[in-house]
Motif scaffolding. Structure first.
Motif, short mmCIF file in Angstrom:
data_model
loop_
_atom_site.label_atom_id
_atom_site.label_comp_id
_atom_site.label_asym_id
_atom_site.label_seq_id
_atom_site.Cartn_x
_atom_site.Cartn_y
_atom_site.Cartn_z
N HIS A 66 0.86 -1.20 0.00
CA HIS A 66 0.00 0.00 0.00
C HIS A 66 0.89 1.23 0.00
O HIS A 66 1.35 1.70 1.03
CB HIS A 66 -0.93 0.03 1.21
N LYS A 92 -9.48 -0.38 -6.35
CA LYS A 92 -9.50 0.22 -5.01
C LYS A 92 -10.83 0.94 -4.79
O LYS A 92 -11.25 1.77 -5.59
CB LYS A 92 -8.34 1.22 -4.88
N HIS A 117 -9.40 -3.99 -3.34
CA HIS A 117 -8.81 -3.52 -2.09
C HIS A 117 -9.68 -2.39 -1.55
O HIS A 117 -9.97 -1.43 -2.27
CB HIS A 117 -7.37 -3.05 -2.34
N HIS A 157 -10.38 0.46 1.25
CA HIS A 157 -9.87 1.34 2.30
C HIS A 157 -10.87 1.41 3.44
O HIS A 157 -12.02 1.81 3.25
CB HIS A 157 -9.62 2.73 1.72
N GLN A 211 -7.75 -2.54 3.49
CA GLN A 211 -6.55 -1.73 3.61
C GLN A 211 -6.66 -0.81 4.82
O GLN A 211 -7.65 -0.10 4.97
CB GLN A 211 -6.33 -0.92 2.34
N ASN A 241 -4.33 -5.57 5.18
CA ASN A 241 -3.04 -4.90 5.06
C ASN A 241 -3.04 -3.77 6.08
O ASN A 241 -3.72 -2.76 5.91
CB ASN A 241 -2.81 -4.37 3.65
#
Length: 544
Positions: free
Chosen positions: A65, A295, A345, A347, A378, A399
């Motif tokens: 990241h 993302k 991914h 956030h 993430q 992550n």
């Protein structure tokens, strides 16, 4: 065919079948094997390279990241709280209050040509005793030219009166993220994408193009390589044609020192168009450039006061944060990319955001079952044990932003989260215990690229003041090293190509001056990086 065998003081392979070796054989950019010199001579004639004989070799670090505009932001003045070093080695002193920021930018403004906008970055007002920057502060810099100051978290910005006027932002503007004072007037603070991008457009700033051009991606790659990174993400980019062409040109060079994985910004176009766009981009993949990630950004930043928190919310009573993609929209976006076979991914900073991400993946799997999707949360900064158990059950990876502990741990302890929740943030030990595949990261340019520093954060959990934040969430050095190599590769679906020194994988190595498993854990961040090897090509880090 030339076979090169590198000797080393020690090779830490991350291969459980042979965790340590003294030699590694490379042919055609791939690993033939790791073991003793006698074992590797069985492959036939070899050329012995002893330049690493007193070094320690690890798999090349994988930064799962980061953002390529780490190489672009240094075009603009840095106004952060912490001292920071530019890619050229210049040390920039941290600014400790709003008056210092204003003074520095007034001096910079005087050097700009007439009509140019002023963009600055790294601002971190959470350290200023509760004082937020307001319109009057930014107008002291200039009332003639547009001024935009991006916060260190890149989720919040401040703008001056010319920007608000050109953007049409007034007391009647009903856009989530436009902060207003008690009288209902805009303060100039703009939280999250909808509000921020109004300011960018008004200031004439194309943020993706400005910060991710070919020169910027080269600078990003060099900074990453100096830290031992051989694979890095650009984990949110609208990927306009100019950026794609710059990436293609840069990665076609033999001298480009990393492998790059951009993640397509899911909300930049409608999902149906985004799927087609990303499918087309995958046809442009090369040995050093891989389009395969998507993302979604749900909430904002805890230290930026824009993250979404479950009850009881912020410790100091700050109102709950801002959705970029919230519960009403995430299913539609996630499901489109999930059905198309892409890895998403997500956030999530606040625990409410992690909940929304987990539930969205659960519904996507119910609608379209899919094995080994590896959708990844993430940051997942505030995820608790129950959420990690659900992530494990659903095949979700994490992550974790371990650098949070050092840079914002003290503020989270005292202001945003409170002691109890702050001690569980970025819960690497919980992920390890529950069995959630996880990596750790830096989120550059939010914090500098440095996987060994990130590993140090996860192992020692020390804040900037020296407080130990969450003894129970410390992890061993070996697990932290795995999180910046094979663990990170797993979260990118690249673990069959890289992340360990194993037969058939790419010959990507980090060359270290000392053994990270032998130094005291408190000195892990100080282990020197000699350089890297990428596909068998050696890149030595310049020495000061």
């Amino acid at each position: 065919m030339t076979t090169t065998v590198y000797s080393a003081r020690r090779i830490i392979t991350m291969n459980p079948n042979r965790p340590f070796a003294t030699h590694v054989a490379v042919r055609d950019g791939r690993i033939l094997g790791a073991g003793s010199l006698e074992e590797l001579k069985g492959w036939g004639k070899v050329e012995l390279d002893t330049r690493f004989a007193d070094k320690v070799i690890l798999p090349g670090f994988v930064e799962g990241h980061s953002h390529a505009f780490e190489g672009g932001v240094w075009k603009f003045p840095y106004v952060g709280y912490f001292d920071r070093t530019s890619p050229e080695g210049k040390r920039h002193k941290g600014l400790k209050n709003i008056d210092e920021v204003v003074a520095a930018l007034r001096a910079h403004e005087a050097t700009l040509p007439k009509g140019a906008s002023l963009l600055a970055w790294g601002f971190d007002p959470i350290y200023f005793g509760g004082r937020r920057m307001v319109l009057a502060d930014v107008d002291k810099i200039s009332t003639e030219r547009p001024v935009v100051i991006i916060h260190s978290n890149f989720h919040v910005a401040n703008a001056n009166t010319p920007v608000l006027a050109k953007a049409g932002i007034t007391r009647t503007t009903n856009v989530h993220g436009i902060v207003k004072d008690a009288a209902g007037e805009p303060t100039g603070e703009l939280q999250e994408m909808a509000a921020k991008y109004m300011a960018y457009r008004a200031a004439g700033v194309e943020i993706a193009a400005v910060l991710s051009d070919e020169q910027a991606v080269w600078r990003f790659a060099r900074v990453a390589q100096l830290a031992g990174v051989t694979t890095a993400t650009d984990l949110h980019n609208e990927l306009p044609e100019s950026t794609v062409e710059g990436y293609l040109k840069a990665t076609a060079s033999d001298d480009f020192p990393i492998r790059l994985l951009p993640a397509f910004a899911a909300t930049s176009v409608p999902p149906a168009d985004g799927v087609v766009r990303l499918q087309a981009l995958t046809k442009k993949n090369n040995d050093k450039l891989r389009f395969q990630l998507v993302k979604i950004v749900t909430d904002g930043s805890i230290q930026g006061l824009s993250a979404r928190m479950r009850w009881p919310g912020y410790y100091d009573g700050t109102p709950n944060g801002v959705w970029n993609v919230g519960p009403d929209d995430i299913d539609r976006i996630l499901l489109a990319y999930h059905r198309a076979g892409f890895q998403v991914h997500i956030h999530t900073n606040g625990d409410e955001a992690s909940e929304v991400g987990i539930e969205a993946v659960e519904r996507a799997l119910a609608a379209a079952p899919r094995w080994d999707h590896r959708h990844t949360l993430q940051h997942a900064q505030m995820a608790d044990a129950g959420q990690f158990r659900r992530m494990k059950a659903l095949g979700i990876c994490a992550n974790l932003f371990a650098n949070h502990l050092y840079y914002w741990g003290d503020i989270h302890y005292a202001k945003t989260l409170g002691p109890e929740r702050a001690e569980r943030m970025d819960a690497c030990a919980t992920a390890l215990r529950v069995g959630v595949p996880f990596a750790i990261h830096c989120d550059a340019p939010v914090t500098p690229i440095g996987p060994l520093f990130t590993a140090w954060c996860a192992v020692n959990r020390l804040t900037a003041s020296g407080r130990t934040l969450g003894e129970a969430e410390k992890i061993p050095v070996a697990d932290a090293l795995r999180a910046i190599t094979l663990g990170a590769a797993y979260t990118l679906k690249l673990d069959e190509e890289l992340g360990s020194i194993d037969v058939g994988k790419r010959a990507d190595f980090a060359i270290l001056d000392d053994d990270p498993l032998s130094v005291p854990p408190g000195e892990l961040k100080d282990v020197g990086v000699w350089g890297t090897v990428l596909g068998g090509k050696v890149f030595e880090a310049p020495k000061a």
